[in-house]
Enzyme design. Structure first.
Site, PDB file in Angstrom:
ATOM      1  N   MET A 107     -11.659  -5.448   5.889  1.00 28.22           N
ATOM      2  CA  MET A 107     -10.758  -4.529   6.604  1.00 28.22           C
ATOM      3  C   MET A 107     -10.543  -5.038   8.026  1.00 28.22           C
ATOM      4  O   MET A 107     -11.507  -5.330   8.730  1.00 28.22           O
ATOM      5  CB  MET A 107     -11.374  -3.124   6.680  1.00 28.22           C
ATOM      6  CG  MET A 107     -11.526  -2.394   5.381  1.00 28.22           C
ATOM      7  SD  MET A 107     -10.094  -1.512   4.732  1.00 28.22           S
ATOM      8  CE  MET A 107      -9.126  -0.983   6.088  1.00 28.22           C
ATOM      9  N   MET A 130     -11.980   4.948  -0.264  1.00 29.38           N
ATOM     10  CA  MET A 130     -12.550   5.274   1.049  1.00 29.38           C
ATOM     11  C   MET A 130     -13.144   6.674   0.957  1.00 29.38           C
ATOM     12  O   MET A 130     -12.651   7.637   1.548  1.00 29.38           O
ATOM     13  CB  MET A 130     -11.458   5.177   2.115  1.00 29.38           C
ATOM     14  CG  MET A 130     -11.073   3.737   2.428  1.00 29.38           C
ATOM     15  SD  MET A 130      -9.491   3.601   3.257  1.00 29.38           S
ATOM     16  CE  MET A 130      -8.419   3.685   1.828  1.00 29.38           C
ATOM     17  N   ASP A 143      -6.833  -6.102   4.639  1.00 21.46           N
ATOM     18  CA  ASP A 143      -6.159  -4.806   4.688  1.00 21.46           C
ATOM     19  C   ASP A 143      -6.186  -4.276   6.110  1.00 21.46           C
ATOM     20  O   ASP A 143      -7.252  -4.031   6.660  1.00 21.46           O
ATOM     21  CB  ASP A 143      -6.892  -3.843   3.734  1.00 21.46           C
ATOM     22  CG  ASP A 143      -6.228  -2.479   3.619  1.00 21.46           C
ATOM     23  OD1 ASP A 143      -5.110  -2.293   4.143  1.00 21.46           O
ATOM     24  OD2 ASP A 143      -6.844  -1.600   2.986  1.00 21.46           O
ATOM     25  N   ASP A 179      -4.722   3.793  -1.806  1.00 17.31           N
ATOM     26  CA  ASP A 179      -5.740   4.207  -0.842  1.00 17.31           C
ATOM     27  C   ASP A 179      -6.213   5.620  -1.112  1.00 17.31           C
ATOM     28  O   ASP A 179      -5.497   6.587  -0.849  1.00 17.31           O
ATOM     29  CB  ASP A 179      -5.161   4.116   0.575  1.00 17.31           C
ATOM     30  CG  ASP A 179      -4.960   2.687   1.020  1.00 17.31           C
ATOM     31  OD1 ASP A 179      -5.956   1.950   1.100  1.00 17.31           O
ATOM     32  OD2 ASP A 179      -3.795   2.303   1.270  1.00 17.31           O
ATOM     33  N   HIS A 224      -1.584  -1.379  -4.060  1.00 15.53           N
ATOM     34  CA  HIS A 224      -2.816  -0.968  -3.392  1.00 15.53           C
ATOM     35  C   HIS A 224      -2.791   0.548  -3.215  1.00 15.53           C
ATOM     36  O   HIS A 224      -1.872   1.110  -2.621  1.00 15.53           O
ATOM     37  CB  HIS A 224      -2.893  -1.687  -2.045  1.00 15.53           C
ATOM     38  CG  HIS A 224      -4.143  -1.458  -1.285  1.00 15.53           C
ATOM     39  ND1 HIS A 224      -5.324  -2.139  -1.541  1.00 15.53           N
ATOM     40  CD2 HIS A 224      -4.425  -0.627  -0.246  1.00 15.53           C
ATOM     41  CE1 HIS A 224      -6.255  -1.747  -0.695  1.00 15.53           C
ATOM     42  NE2 HIS A 224      -5.737  -0.818   0.099  1.00 15.53           N
ATOM     43  N   MET A 276      -8.635   8.560  -0.071  1.00 17.86           N
ATOM     44  CA  MET A 276      -9.405   8.996   1.110  1.00 17.86           C
ATOM     45  C   MET A 276      -9.887  10.429   0.926  1.00 17.86           C
ATOM     46  O   MET A 276      -9.171  11.262   0.371  1.00 17.86           O
ATOM     47  CB  MET A 276      -8.507   8.938   2.348  1.00 17.86           C
ATOM     48  CG  MET A 276      -7.929   7.574   2.622  1.00 17.86           C
ATOM     49  SD  MET A 276      -7.046   7.564   4.188  1.00 17.86           S
ATOM     50  CE  MET A 276      -6.332   5.917   4.130  1.00 17.86           C
ATOM     51  N   HIS A 288      -8.520   1.371  -3.698  1.00 21.58           N
ATOM     52  CA  HIS A 288      -9.389   1.248  -2.523  1.00 21.58           C
ATOM     53  C   HIS A 288     -10.023   2.611  -2.244  1.00 21.58           C
ATOM     54  O   HIS A 288      -9.351   3.517  -1.770  1.00 21.58           O
ATOM     55  CB  HIS A 288      -8.521   0.768  -1.346  1.00 21.58           C
ATOM     56  CG  HIS A 288      -9.255   0.573  -0.065  1.00 21.58           C
ATOM     57  ND1 HIS A 288      -8.597   0.348   1.130  1.00 21.58           N
ATOM     58  CD2 HIS A 288     -10.575   0.570   0.231  1.00 21.58           C
ATOM     59  CE1 HIS A 288      -9.487   0.208   2.099  1.00 21.58           C
ATOM     60  NE2 HIS A 288     -10.694   0.352   1.581  1.00 21.58           N
ATOM     61  N   SER A 329       0.847  -1.200   0.000  1.00 22.99           N
ATOM     62  CA  SER A 329       0.000   0.000   0.000  1.00 22.99           C
ATOM     63  C   SER A 329       0.877   1.243   0.000  1.00 22.99           C
ATOM     64  O   SER A 329       1.679   1.467   0.911  1.00 22.99           O
ATOM     65  CB  SER A 329      -0.891   0.008   1.240  1.00 22.99           C
ATOM     66  OG  SER A 329      -1.387   1.314   1.437  1.00 22.99           O
TER      67      SER A 329
HETATM   68  C1  DX5 Z   1      -5.962   1.994   5.869  1.00 24.94           C
HETATM   69  C2  DX5 Z   1      -5.630   1.599   4.466  1.00 24.94           C
HETATM   70  C3  DX5 Z   1      -4.577   0.592   4.349  1.00 24.94           C
HETATM   71  C4  DX5 Z   1      -3.240   0.960   4.953  1.00 24.94           C
HETATM   72  C5  DX5 Z   1      -2.780  -0.278   5.625  1.00 24.94           C
HETATM   73  O1  DX5 Z   1      -7.157   2.663   5.893  1.00 24.94           O
HETATM   74  O2  DX5 Z   1      -6.777   1.107   3.807  1.00 24.94           O
HETATM   75  O3  DX5 Z   1      -4.423   0.125   3.011  1.00 24.94           O
HETATM   76  O4  DX5 Z   1      -2.282   1.380   4.043  1.00 24.94           O
HETATM   77  O5  DX5 Z   1      -1.645  -0.007   6.356  1.00 24.94           O
HETATM   78  P1  DX5 Z   1      -1.021  -1.101   7.337  1.00 24.94           P
HETATM   79  O6  DX5 Z   1      -0.664  -2.289   6.505  1.00 24.94           O
HETATM   80  O7  DX5 Z   1       0.169  -0.387   7.906  1.00 24.94           O
HETATM   81  O8  DX5 Z   1      -2.052  -1.415   8.375  1.00 24.94           O
HETATM   82 ZN    ZN Z   2      -6.435   0.146   1.844  1.00 21.37          ZN
END
Ligand code: DX5
Ligand code: ZN
Length: 220
Positions: free
Chosen positions: A136, A67, A174, A34, A32, A36, A65, A7
């Site tokens: 998650m 969010m 994740d 993320d 991956h 947000m 992903h 990620s």
């Molecule tokens: C958190 C993200 C993850 C994050 C995971 O909301 O969706 O993808 O990068 O990080 P680790 O592996 O450090 O928990």
């Molecule tokens: Zn993620």
């Protein structure tokens, strides 16, 4: 096949092309990403324009992903930016089957994600349609959190469900996965392991990627 998906959230944002290359050369097939919005989760990252730039520098499978609230509004932008898979949160969408269809019509793989306190029943309507389900194991928003065991427990249930019903989706985890708990995580039947801080937060992300893969290949 078992896949590690580093990620980018834990990478150095000032040199993302170099960061991607380190894990790609080490054997990572998925990246991956993320996204947000500061509303669905209390943090902000990047959107489609950044992904479009990254696309030119990598051949990895872009696992996006989302969010964000109202993901429907942005699906086309992310597809055009070069996403291979679009993953929406069940908590953000009213008509999940319709959104899954839209994603497929855009030419991307479709996935659905659930937060640690969202039950599997919330995604039952699309289990026969999605390419991937993300369970998650931390509350979304930040990397470096501790894995929540109650959320992990949903994975073997989901794995059993797909075997019984003959569904073809892959299962992704994740949140809070590292080399210290990777074997326990693999025992659940998961296919794709997202790793943020455990890869890009490591002194050597390439070595960390290889270490993940060498543990995971025993479960292939
Ligand atoms: C958190 C993200 C993850 C994050 C995971 O909301 O969706 O993808 O990068 O990080 P680790 O592996 O450090 O928990
Ligand atoms: Zn993620």
């Amino acid at each position: 096949m078992k896949i590690v998906a580093p990620s980018l959230l834990s990478a150095d944002f000032s040199c993302l092309d170099r960061e991607m290359a380190r894990v790609e050369e080490a054997g990572a097939k998925y990246l991956h990403l993320d996204v947000m919005d500061g509303h669905f989760v209390p943090n902000l990252t990047f959107g489609a324009p950044v992904i479009k730039c990254l696309r030119k520098h990598s051949k990895m499978f872009f696992d996006v992903h989302l969010m964000i609230e109202n993901p429907e509004k942005y699906l086309e932008d992310f597809a055009k930016a070069g996403a291979d898979l679009l993953n929406v949160h069940a908590e953000t969408v009213k008509n999940l089957p319709a959104v899954v269809k839209t994603i497929h019509d855009l030419g991307c793989q479709a996935a659905v994600a659930i937060k640690p306190d969202t039950p599997l029943s919330a995604i039952e309507s699309v289990l026969d349609q999605v390419d991937m389900v993300l369970v998650m194991t931390v509350y979304p928003g930040f990397s470096g959190q501790k894995l929540i065991p109650e959320a992990l427990a949903k994975i073997p249930v989901l794995d059993r469900m797909r075997k019984e019903k003959g569904y073809s989706f892959t299962i992704q985890i994740d949140g809070g996965v590292g080399l210290g708990n990777l074997k326990e995580v693999m025992e659940t039947g998961v296919d794709i392991v997202v790793a943020g801080s455990a890869v890009f937060g490591a002194a050597d992300p390439a070595q960390a990627t290889k270490d993940f893969l060498s543990v995971m290949e025993a479960y292939a």
